[in-house]
Design a protein around this motif. Sequence first.
Motif, PDB file in Angstrom:
ATOM      1  N   SER A  45       0.826  -1.218   0.000  1.00  8.96           N
ATOM      2  CA  SER A  45       0.000   0.000   0.000  1.00  8.96           C
ATOM      3  C   SER A  45       0.857   1.264   0.000  1.00  8.96           C
ATOM      4  O   SER A  45       0.535   2.238  -0.688  1.00  8.96           O
ATOM      5  CB  SER A  45      -0.936   0.007   1.214  1.00  8.96           C
ATOM      6  OG  SER A  45      -1.787  -1.112   1.174  1.00  8.96           O
ATOM      7  N   THR A  47       3.874   1.591  -1.185  1.00  9.45           N
ATOM      8  CA  THR A  47       4.496   1.684  -2.517  1.00  9.45           C
ATOM      9  C   THR A  47       3.519   2.278  -3.523  1.00  9.45           C
ATOM     10  O   THR A  47       3.859   3.203  -4.273  1.00  9.45           O
ATOM     11  CB  THR A  47       4.958   0.283  -2.986  1.00  9.45           C
ATOM     12  OG1 THR A  47       5.906  -0.223  -2.048  1.00  9.45           O
ATOM     13  CG2 THR A  47       5.595   0.344  -4.353  1.00  9.45           C
ATOM     14  N   LEU A  48       2.274   1.768  -3.526  1.00  7.05           N
ATOM     15  CA  LEU A  48       1.280   2.245  -4.498  1.00  7.05           C
ATOM     16  C   LEU A  48       0.665   3.582  -4.098  1.00  7.05           C
ATOM     17  O   LEU A  48      -0.140   4.138  -4.844  1.00  7.05           O
ATOM     18  CB  LEU A  48       0.189   1.187  -4.683  1.00  7.05           C
ATOM     19  CG  LEU A  48       0.667  -0.130  -5.308  1.00  7.05           C
ATOM     20  CD1 LEU A  48      -0.491  -1.098  -5.471  1.00  7.05           C
ATOM     21  CD2 LEU A  48       1.358   0.113  -6.658  1.00  7.05           C
ATOM     22  N   SER A  52       2.832   4.512  -9.431  1.00  4.41           N
ATOM     23  CA  SER A  52       1.752   3.817 -10.128  1.00  4.41           C
ATOM     24  C   SER A  52       2.032   2.310 -10.193  1.00  4.41           C
ATOM     25  O   SER A  52       3.186   1.886 -10.115  1.00  4.41           O
ATOM     26  CB  SER A  52       1.606   4.357 -11.549  1.00  4.41           C
ATOM     27  OG  SER A  52       2.719   3.955 -12.331  1.00  4.41           O
ATOM     28  N   PRO A  53       0.976   1.499 -10.362  1.00  2.00           N
ATOM     29  CA  PRO A  53       1.187   0.053 -10.520  1.00  2.00           C
ATOM     30  C   PRO A  53       2.093  -0.279 -11.707  1.00  2.00           C
ATOM     31  O   PRO A  53       2.855  -1.242 -11.660  1.00  2.00           O
ATOM     32  CB  PRO A  53      -0.232  -0.481 -10.748  1.00  2.00           C
ATOM     33  CG  PRO A  53      -1.127   0.525 -10.132  1.00  2.00           C
ATOM     34  CD  PRO A  53      -0.453   1.846 -10.329  1.00  2.00           C
ATOM     35  N   PHE A  56       5.614   0.273 -10.595  1.00  4.41           N
ATOM     36  CA  PHE A  56       5.987  -0.807  -9.678  1.00  4.41           C
ATOM     37  C   PHE A  56       6.288  -2.092 -10.453  1.00  4.41           C
ATOM     38  O   PHE A  56       7.272  -2.783 -10.161  1.00  4.41           O
ATOM     39  CB  PHE A  56       4.872  -1.065  -8.667  1.00  4.41           C
ATOM     40  CG  PHE A  56       5.074  -2.325  -7.870  1.00  4.41           C
ATOM     41  CD1 PHE A  56       6.071  -2.399  -6.900  1.00  4.41           C
ATOM     42  CD2 PHE A  56       4.299  -3.445  -8.110  1.00  4.41           C
ATOM     43  CE1 PHE A  56       6.286  -3.570  -6.180  1.00  4.41           C
ATOM     44  CE2 PHE A  56       4.505  -4.611  -7.400  1.00  4.41           C
ATOM     45  CZ  PHE A  56       5.499  -4.680  -6.430  1.00  4.41           C
ATOM     46  N   ALA A  57       5.435  -2.408 -11.443  1.00  2.00           N
ATOM     47  CA  ALA A  57       5.630  -3.628 -12.232  1.00  2.00           C
ATOM     48  C   ALA A  57       6.983  -3.612 -12.945  1.00  2.00           C
ATOM     49  O   ALA A  57       7.682  -4.631 -13.006  1.00  2.00           O
ATOM     50  CB  ALA A  57       4.496  -3.783 -13.243  1.00  2.00           C
ATOM     51  N   ARG A  60       9.668  -4.200 -10.318  1.00  2.00           N
ATOM     52  CA  ARG A  60       9.664  -5.591  -9.844  1.00  2.00           C
ATOM     53  C   ARG A  60      10.296  -6.515 -10.893  1.00  2.00           C
ATOM     54  O   ARG A  60      11.037  -7.436 -10.554  1.00  2.00           O
ATOM     55  CB  ARG A  60       8.231  -6.026  -9.532  1.00  2.00           C
ATOM     56  CG  ARG A  60       8.164  -7.369  -8.817  1.00  2.00           C
ATOM     57  CD  ARG A  60       6.789  -7.625  -8.239  1.00  2.00           C
ATOM     58  NE  ARG A  60       6.829  -8.752  -7.334  1.00  2.00           N
ATOM     59  CZ  ARG A  60       6.465  -9.991  -7.647  1.00  2.00           C
ATOM     60  NH1 ARG A  60       6.010 -10.258  -8.861  1.00  2.00           N
ATOM     61  NH2 ARG A  60       6.543 -10.959  -6.766  1.00  2.00           N
ATOM     62  N   PHE A 267      -2.268   7.520  -6.697  1.00  2.00           N
ATOM     63  CA  PHE A 267      -0.917   7.058  -6.365  1.00  2.00           C
ATOM     64  C   PHE A 267      -0.040   8.221  -5.892  1.00  2.00           C
ATOM     65  O   PHE A 267       1.114   8.344  -6.262  1.00  2.00           O
ATOM     66  CB  PHE A 267      -0.271   6.332  -7.554  1.00  2.00           C
ATOM     67  CG  PHE A 267      -1.235   5.437  -8.284  1.00  2.00           C
ATOM     68  CD1 PHE A 267      -1.796   4.346  -7.640  1.00  2.00           C
ATOM     69  CD2 PHE A 267      -1.627   5.702  -9.589  1.00  2.00           C
ATOM     70  CE1 PHE A 267      -2.705   3.519  -8.287  1.00  2.00           C
ATOM     71  CE2 PHE A 267      -2.539   4.891 -10.238  1.00  2.00           C
ATOM     72  CZ  PHE A 267      -3.088   3.801  -9.585  1.00  2.00           C
TER      73      PHE A 267
END
Length: 294
Positions: A45, A47-48, A52-53, A56-57, A60, A267
């Motif tokens: 939570s 991080t987001l 934005s997702p 993050f993707a 990762r 975000f």
Amino acid sequence: MGYVIATANMKGGVGKTTITVNLATCLAKYHGKRVLVLDLDSQISATLSLMSPLEFAKRRKNRKTFRYLIDQVITPEPNPKLTLQDIVHTQVCNLPGLDLLPGDIDLYDEFVVSEMLHQQSVALGEQDFENIWNRFERVLINNILKPVREEYDFIILDCAPGYNLLTRSALACSDFYILPAKPEPLSVVGIQLLERRIGQLKDSHEHETKINIKMLGIVFSMSSANLLTGRYYKQVMHRVVEDFGVDKICKNQIPIDVNVAKAVDSFMPAVLMSPQSPGSKAFLQLTQELLQKL
């Protein structure tokens, strides 16, 4: 060297992450502090709330999350490709001074950790496995953060609800902890459980080293005007005052504010998204109060 502060409660849904990211943002934006947020919750939570997702993707995929650093402790590579500095995302939300060490939806495998520590205990001839485990949780996050600890005025650790390895390690390496809560009985139980756990944590490490973490304050969030004047709220607050004393309860509480929820969808922390909203003003006042406490 700055302050390391954990944000923790045994219960979820008490505004822990919201307080973490908005406090960190206020410290950077309005007080000129260098702040690092570390997301220790696999729900990511924090991080987001700061990226934005999609971003993050990407990170990762490139292994630029806290998971990589834990992996290097548990199963180290001879020549690691990334350093802590490579993984820290600087100037999140384009705000100088606000950095993020992103979390991960899969932070560590407890079985692999146990296996590694068992092998250590056999190699060292340590009869008491608890000593090995305690030593590991005491140094895990502390050692990971060591290369950058002196670069920040504040490192704020957003802990997962419950009491897992990372929460214990976060508490063990922190100077202070903030206890977010709602004015309701179950949240109070979460406060009491955390206090008990911290007492046990200190006791279990006492024979090797002293853990000096102190409570900075209990922050009540999501308080409505109707609730604040009700008998129900007063009963809860009376119980908390009895247990912890009035000095431990922060005077500035975080009200219900739809702008805070909207900010999460963007975000971005509320204090950047809608700085004039009641919630954002409350976060700013809370930050000033906590700085005075320090």
